[in-house]
Design a protein around this motif. Structure first.
Motif, short mmCIF file in Angstrom:
data_model
loop_
_atom_site.label_atom_id
_atom_site.label_comp_id
_atom_site.label_asym_id
_atom_site.label_seq_id
_atom_site.Cartn_x
_atom_site.Cartn_y
_atom_site.Cartn_z
N ASP A 195 0.83 -1.21 0.00
CA ASP A 195 0.00 0.00 0.00
C ASP A 195 0.86 1.26 0.00
OD1 ASP A 195 -2.34 -1.46 -0.05
OD2 ASP A 195 -2.61 -1.42 2.13
N THR A 196 1.99 1.19 0.68
CA THR A 196 2.89 2.36 0.71
C THR A 196 3.41 2.68 -0.68
OG1 THR A 196 3.57 1.94 3.00
CG2 THR A 196 5.06 3.27 1.63
N LEU A 197 3.82 1.64 -1.40
CA LEU A 197 4.34 1.85 -2.75
C LEU A 197 3.23 2.30 -3.69
CD1 LEU A 197 6.64 1.72 -4.80
CD2 LEU A 197 6.10 -0.70 -5.16
N VAL A 198 2.06 1.69 -3.60
CA VAL A 198 0.93 2.08 -4.45
C VAL A 198 0.59 3.56 -4.23
CG1 VAL A 198 -1.56 1.77 -4.82
CG2 VAL A 198 -0.04 -0.22 -4.73
N ASP A 199 0.54 3.97 -2.97
CA ASP A 199 0.23 5.38 -2.66
C ASP A 199 1.32 6.30 -3.18
OD1 ASP A 199 -2.10 4.61 -1.44
OD2 ASP A 199 -1.31 4.73 0.61
N CYS A 200 2.56 5.85 -3.12
CA CYS A 200 3.69 6.64 -3.61
C CYS A 200 3.58 6.85 -5.12
CB CYS A 200 4.99 5.95 -3.24
SG CYS A 200 6.47 6.77 -3.85
N VAL A 201 3.33 5.78 -5.85
CA VAL A 201 3.19 5.87 -7.30
C VAL A 201 1.99 6.72 -7.67
CG1 VAL A 201 2.69 4.53 -9.38
CG2 VAL A 201 4.37 3.69 -7.73
N LYS A 202 0.91 6.55 -6.94
CA LYS A 202 -0.29 7.34 -7.20
C LYS A 202 -0.02 8.83 -7.01
CE LYS A 202 -3.90 5.26 -5.81
NZ LYS A 202 -4.97 4.68 -4.96
N ALA A 203 0.72 9.17 -5.97
CA ALA A 203 1.05 10.57 -5.72
C ALA A 203 1.95 11.14 -6.81
CB ALA A 203 1.72 10.69 -4.35
N ARG A 204 2.92 10.33 -7.28
CA ARG A 204 3.84 10.79 -8.31
C ARG A 204 3.12 11.07 -9.64
NH1 ARG A 204 9.33 9.45 -7.91
NH2 ARG A 204 9.52 10.35 -9.99
N LEU A 205 2.06 10.33 -9.90
CA LEU A 205 1.36 10.46 -11.17
C LEU A 205 0.11 11.33 -11.08
CD1 LEU A 205 1.54 6.77 -12.47
CD2 LEU A 205 2.99 8.70 -13.14
N HIS A 206 -0.26 11.73 -9.89
CA HIS A 206 -1.55 12.40 -9.69
C HIS A 206 -1.69 13.69 -10.51
CE1 HIS A 206 -5.28 13.49 -7.77
NE2 HIS A 206 -4.78 14.66 -7.44
N SER A 207 -0.65 14.47 -10.57
CA SER A 207 -0.73 15.76 -11.28
C SER A 207 -0.30 15.66 -12.74
CB SER A 207 0.14 16.81 -10.56
OG SER A 207 1.50 16.40 -10.53
#
Length: 292
Positions: free
Chosen positions: A171-183
């Motif tokens: 979940d930590t990695l998924v959230d990290c990738v999601k944050a990097r791609l969000h914008s």
């Protein structure tokens, strides 16, 4: 087995086909690959266990999609069928030639033109398929950051965890990738999905694609993979950018997109890919935590 293959070809072509030449081809997968001919018609045959029928059917569907949506020369899948023990694809045989810089430029141009089509409004595909021998989920998503972090990175990490490999909290990695791609603003493009040198070729100077794992996603994911196992020639990137310029910061997302393929190779082959995947994960998390 081969009587069945010959019969399928005969039925499809509506003319008798007898295998007079058969050559097994070397490859790194568990599938058996053959070149067969009757002296007039030549075909590529991919043979896999019966349990792989769905995977072969998905390959045929992706080949058809590329044919419909691009200018690339894409080999036709004549038929997908089975025997009591095996599943097999019968695919058009293509004789490849050595490319020149202008050929690579045309490859870049054709890919840009395929990526410029944004007729699909969501990310994913009408059905799940496969990347190599690994199942690839393609549930439709409106948001690219959600699709890639969950359907690509999270999925591969879960497969590795089931095999006993735990690199970090998923979940930590998924959230990290999601944050990097969000914008990151993305319009869905049809992707080859497994775009490295082993899956491209040239026939009489015409660019050709094969072994696809198609879905609709960020075109940068295709471009990133062209660099993962040795970059394509400069002429490819120059022509691509001339027809459909990439964002100035696209290389900053390259590691994230290629992590998917490293994780997939780790799942299939283990070995040094496990180390590469772990190192890539640590870099991505560090960059996110440090704000790079």
């Amino acid at each position: 087995m081969w009587n069945a293959v010959a019969q399928v070809i005969s039925d499809t072509l509506a003319t008798p086909f007898e295998i007079t030449q058969k050559q097994q081809l070397s490859n790194s997968s568990a599938d058996m690959l053959f070149r067969i001919s009757d002296g007039q018609h030549t075909f590529f045959v991919k043979v896999a266990p019966l349990s792989a029928l769905e995977r072969l059917e998905c390959e045929a569907q992706s080949l058809s999609l590329l044919t419909q949506e691009s200018l690339f020369l894409v080999p036709d899948c004549l038929a997908t069928d089975t025997t009591l023990e095996f599943a097999f694809n019968i695919i058009e045989w293509l004789d490849f030639s050595d490319p020149t810089p202008p050929n690579w430029a045309k490859m870049g141009e054709y890919l840009a033109m395929m990526h410029q089509k944004h007729e699909q409004a969501m990310f994913g595909n009408e059905q799940d398929n496969f990347i190599g021998v690994t199942a690839q989920p393609n549930r439709w998503h409106k948001k690219w950051d959600v699709f890639f972090s969950e359907e690509r990175i999270g999925w591969q990490m879960q497969l590795l965890a089931e095999k006993g490999f735990h690199f970090c909290d998923i979940d930590t990695l998924v959230d990290c990738v999601k944050a990097r791609l969000h914008s990151h603003n993305v319009q869905p493009s049809l992707l080859h999905g497994d775009l490295w040198r082993g899956n491209v070729g040239f026939v009489n100077s015409v660019p050709c694609l094969y072994d696809p794992a198609c879905y609709y996603g960020d075109r940068e994911a295709d471009i990133a993979m062209t660099r993962l196992f040795g970059p394509f020639p400069d002429a490819f990137y120059t022509a691509y950018n001339a027809h459909y310029p990439l964002a100035h910061d696209h290389r900053s997302r390259e590691g994230i997109y290629n992590l998917y393929h490293l994780l997939n190779h780790a799942n299939i082959f283990a070995g040094h890919y496990l180390t590469q995947a772990r190192d890539s994960i640590e870099t991505i998390i560090h960059q996110q935590n440090s704000g790079d």
